[in-house]
Design an enzyme around this catalytic site. Structure first.
Site, mmCIF file in Angstrom:
data_model
loop_
_atom_site.group_PDB
_atom_site.id
_atom_site.type_symbol
_atom_site.label_atom_id
_atom_site.label_comp_id
_atom_site.label_asym_id
_atom_site.label_seq_id
_atom_site.Cartn_x
_atom_site.Cartn_y
_atom_site.Cartn_z
ATOM 1 N N LYS A 95 0.882 -1.181 0.000
ATOM 2 C CA LYS A 95 0.000 0.000 0.000
ATOM 3 C C LYS A 95 0.908 1.216 0.000
ATOM 4 O O LYS A 95 1.385 1.670 1.028
ATOM 5 C CB LYS A 95 -0.878 -0.015 1.241
ATOM 6 C CG LYS A 95 -2.193 0.709 1.120
ATOM 7 C CD LYS A 95 -2.160 2.200 0.913
ATOM 8 C CE LYS A 95 -1.937 3.140 2.030
ATOM 9 N NZ LYS A 95 -1.785 4.531 1.530
ATOM 10 N N GLU B 238 8.522 1.868 11.464
ATOM 11 C CA GLU B 238 9.555 2.907 11.374
ATOM 12 C C GLU B 238 8.817 4.230 11.429
ATOM 13 O O GLU B 238 8.133 4.588 10.481
ATOM 14 C CB GLU B 238 10.316 2.799 10.051
ATOM 15 C CG GLU B 238 10.956 1.464 9.789
ATOM 16 C CD GLU B 238 12.108 1.151 10.717
ATOM 17 O OE1 GLU B 238 12.486 2.016 11.537
ATOM 18 O OE2 GLU B 238 12.629 0.034 10.627
ATOM 19 N N CYS C 66 12.659 11.468 8.415
ATOM 20 C CA CYS C 66 12.430 10.978 9.787
ATOM 21 C C CYS C 66 13.712 11.049 10.604
ATOM 22 O O CYS C 66 13.654 11.186 11.817
ATOM 23 C CB CYS C 66 11.924 9.553 9.722
ATOM 24 S SG CYS C 66 12.931 8.521 8.663
ATOM 25 N N GLU D 205 7.805 16.520 16.072
ATOM 26 C CA GLU D 205 8.399 16.429 14.737
ATOM 27 C C GLU D 205 7.714 17.430 13.813
ATOM 28 O O GLU D 205 6.498 17.420 13.671
ATOM 29 C CB GLU D 205 8.206 15.006 14.202
ATOM 30 C CG GLU D 205 8.885 14.788 12.886
ATOM 31 C CD GLU D 205 8.736 13.356 12.403
ATOM 32 O OE1 GLU D 205 7.589 12.870 12.335
ATOM 33 O OE2 GLU D 205 9.757 12.726 12.103
#
Ligand code: NAD
Length: 474
Positions: free
Chosen positions: A169, A244, A278, A378
């Site tokens: 996906k 992750e 990230c 973040e």
């Protein structure tokens, strides 16, 4: 305008059951450049059924056969790296050096998985037992937009190395890259059903894969919030889960560091992938003794050397944000930084002069403390926060005072940097700007994720050990 109409199920390009058309944008201009037709839960059911049918034969394939598949996938992807780079440039806007790296990385991941498999013992004796490493089953691979093709290829490579079959996906915002990858991989000629690709929204297609009883494992890269939703949703079928997720990585600059030598590395760590990384080093920790000197040098280096603009210009180092939503998110955090009392060293709200699209101004805040939201959350854009520390112990405390633990950077004297690295709670520590190692484990501690990808650790995440007692010696 291009309309991407096909997904890939059971070895064939097919029209999805879903009907929704989703706009694709050029982030450098904001223009709509295409549409993708999204799949739905029925498409997921068809893809999982195909993967399930293909599993018994795939699981029986020898190491040599799987290595051949990985070589074929690598060759097929290599033949399309130029096309993939163009798709990344157009649809995602990563600067050309990064776009090229991303396309090469996607192809190269099949070689990394092949090398890992070649050296990995799929059977071993433990005491009187024979232990056989078997594929975990049908796996669901879910990717984000900030490196869509790379994550598709890397996750698929290790799934195939393990003998699994897969339902992928991709990010719905990266359909042009997915289309190139889908076409390239088909040329490798793998048996039908070994991998299947369903475009769609996370809440529909992603959730349907996560809830599907015939999917044994999810490998997900994306936000921490969605990662947690996946853990909850996969509990009923007790899926194996590799996550992750996000990060708020510290970059520690030791007080003996030569600033001229380390500042390019600090900027690279902070602004890589236009800040949409990230692993970006976004909390910059500097000794309070040398704060003023560091701030002055970082400001002038950014203003002189960081070039925001046309991703196709080789001089560009920071491209646009991926979407209007992401642009607004970054603007909100820049506003928040001011409201929280941080001092704007460079950058600020709005677009750089002369640029439209989703470009933002590379921004650095000084006088940040680690309780501010700009130091804890973040941002996923080119926005850095400078914090000061008193001594090494204080630097370690501040660096570790975060809910994340994906990556960390240390610059300065080698021996001191290694000593600090040993004390950081982080899945990875990069010392003095060292290069990425594709065979080393990748992943985070705390809310940066669960498990590891890449190399032996990544391969084992797709395997289940089976113990045979009473088997004759090999
Ligand atoms: P996201 O979490 O919104 O989406 C990631 C993927 O999950 C997309 O394909 C999305 O469609 C899908 N998804 C969304 N909701 C879902 C659900 N309920 N069930 C299943 N799937 C669902 O993240 P994003 O905005 O695409 O990417 C940015 C985020 O990803 C950032 O937070 C970043 O830190 C993180 N990220 C982490 C890594 C890493 O390796 N640790 C790498 C890249 C990005």
């Amino acid at each position: 305008m291009r309309v991407i109409e096909q997904i890939y199920i059971d070895g064939k390009f097919v029209e999805p059951h879903g009907h929704e058309l989703f706009d694709l944008h050029n982030p450098a201009t904001g223009e709509v450049i295409g549409q993708v037709r999204l799949g739905d839960a029925e498409d997921v059911n068809a893809a999982v059924a195909a993967a399930k049918r293909a599993l018994p034969a795939m699981a029986r394939r020898s190491k040599a056969e799987r290595l051949k598949m990985l070589e074929a996938l690598h060759a097929a992807m290599r033949a399309h790296v130029d096309e993939l780079r163009e798709a990344v440039l157009e649809e995602y806007g990563a600067p050309i050096s990064r776009s090229s790296w991303m396309a090469d990385y996607a192809a190269g991941s099949f070689l990394s998985a092949a090398q890992t498999l070649a050296e990995y013992p799929l059977e071993r004796e433990i005491g009187s037992a024979r232990v056989v490493m078997e594929p975990v089953g049908v796996v669901g691979l879910i990717t984000p937009w900030n490196s869509n093709a790379g994550f598709i290829c890397n996750k698929l490579a290790y799934a195939i190395a393990a003998g699994c079959t897969a339902v992928i996906k991709p990010s719905e915002m990266s359909a042009m890259q997915t289309e190139v990858v889908q076409r390239a991989l088909h040329e490798a000629g793998l048996p039908a059903g070994v991998y299947n690709v369903v475009n769609g929204r996370g809440a529909d297609v992603g959730a349907a894969i996560t809830a599907h009883p015939d999917v044994a494992k999810i490998s997900f890269t994306g936000s921490t919030a969605v990662g947690k939703a996946i853990v909850r949703a996969s509990a009923d079928s007790l899926k194996r889960v590799t996550l992750e997720l996000g990060g708020k990585s510290p970059t520690i600059i030791l007080d003996d560091a030569d600033f001229d030598a380390v500042i390019p590395g600090v900027i690279e760590a902070g602004f890589m992938n236009s800040g949409q990384a990230c692993v970006a080093g976004t909390r910059v920790l500097v000794s309070e003794r040398r704060r003023a000197e560091f701030e002055a040098r970082l400001k002038s280096a950014i203003e002189a050397r960081v070039k925001v603009g046309d991703p196709r210009d080789p001089a560009t180092t920071v491209g646009p944000m991926v979407s209007q939503t992401q642009w607004e998110r970054v603007q909100r955090y820049i506003r928040l930084g001011r409201e929280e009392g941080a001092r704007l060293l460079t950058g600020g709200e709005g677009r750089p002069e002369g640029l439209g699209g989703y470009f933002v101004r590379p921004t650095v805040f000084a006088d940040v403390n680690n309780d501010m939201r700009i130091a804890r959350e973040e941002i996923f854009g080119p926005v850095l926060a400078i914090l000061t520390y008193r001594d090494e112990d204080d630097a370690v405390v501040i660096a570790n005072d975060t809910s994340y633990g994906l990556s960390a950077y240390v610059f300065g004297d080698q021996a001191r940097a290694e000593r600090i690295a040993a004390r950081l709670d982080s899945g990875r520590v990069v010392i003095n700007g060292a290069a990425h190692e594709p065979l080393a484990p990748f992943g985070g501690t705390k809310q940066s994720g669960l498990g590891r990808e890449n190399g032996t650790f990544g391969l084992e995440a797709y395997l289940e050990p089976k113990t045979l007692l009473g088997a004759s010696a090999a």
